[in-house]
Design an enzyme around this catalytic site. Sequence first.
Site, PDB file in Angstrom:
ATOM      1  N   GLU A 127      59.838  23.250 112.410  1.00 16.53           N
ATOM      2  CA  GLU A 127      58.557  22.720 112.880  1.00 16.53           C
ATOM      3  C   GLU A 127      58.656  21.308 113.443  1.00 16.53           C
ATOM      4  OE1 GLU A 127      58.794  20.817 108.838  1.00 16.53           O
ATOM      5  OE2 GLU A 127      59.526  22.646 109.796  1.00 16.53           O
ATOM      6  N   CYS A 163      62.038  23.838 103.711  1.00 18.60           N
ATOM      7  CA  CYS A 163      62.949  22.793 103.203  1.00 18.60           C
ATOM      8  C   CYS A 163      62.859  22.647 101.686  1.00 18.60           C
ATOM      9  CB  CYS A 163      62.687  21.469 103.937  1.00 18.60           C
ATOM     10  SG  CYS A 163      64.111  20.332 103.813  1.00 18.60           S
ATOM     11  N   HIS A 217      63.988  22.473 109.220  1.00 22.95           N
ATOM     12  CA  HIS A 217      62.692  22.027 109.728  1.00 22.95           C
ATOM     13  C   HIS A 217      62.486  22.489 111.167  1.00 22.95           C
ATOM     14  CE1 HIS A 217      61.192  19.466 106.476  1.00 22.95           C
ATOM     15  NE2 HIS A 217      62.431  19.042 106.294  1.00 22.95           N
TER      16      HIS A 217
END
Length: 302
Positions: free
Chosen positions: A237, A142, A235
Amino acid sequence: MPINVSKELPASDSLKLEKIFVMDEDRARTQDIRPLNILILNLMPEKEKTELQLLRLLGNTPLQVNISFLRTKSHRSKHVSRHHLENFYTTFEHVKNRRYDGLIITGAPIEHLDFQDVNYWNELTEIMDWASDNVTSTLHICWGAQAALYHHYGIEKFAMPKKSFGIFKHQISDPTVKLVRGFDEIFHAPHSRYTNISKEAVENNADLTLLSVSEEDAPFIIMSNDAKNIMITGHLEYDATTLAEEYRRDIGRGVEIDIPVNYFPDNDVNQRPPNIWRSHSHLLFSNWLNYYVYQQTPFEWE
């Protein structure tokens, strides 16, 4: 195979409950194999949440991975205890004479600032320059991806009319590239950002390859041709509830923000959103560790 972390790290207990293979240092030292050494520069304010998200993904490969956490010395985080930072984090001065197989640079909620106005920008650029010679491959996430694109390749970020916020479809440009091996041609990923980068600027840079774009035609996965730098503008994750937590946080602060798109079932904020990007999250981290770290890093650094 396991990730090797301090058994005192709070995330360790959560990972064990999720059946993620975690090995403490004592057991790891008895194994006659060469583990990977991964450094994580965690720039996110809620560091413990980010630790858990990343460790969950790094622990799902057939490789033993030693994890070290890095923080900036020039910025004091307000959302984590000093005890946690002192016990589980180090600063650049203590690692700059070492070499690492991989580095992860996370995002940070500071995209409204010009890069030079970030109070740890000089420290971050020093780390990124050091990584060019001392790390086999670096994964930028990001804002960390935007910072790397600006610092290494001169690509500016720009403000968008409104926040890119929600779960978006993405397309793969070349499924034969090892980083996206096994990806579906169309897959989902979360985004939460107010800034973007130019697709044309990436495509016109001879040192970069654009591997995936979002349904908004925005760059998502970008890799340098030498695979030293991999940039993910979203993102992958994130947990299933992370965008919901961000949405409720912003509403509580009086921020005008739309409901995350393609996220809550029936756009009902009272329903729990499903995680429809988990498999590709694991696949990307596994591919990165295998093909761009493990397969490339020397057994012994000179």
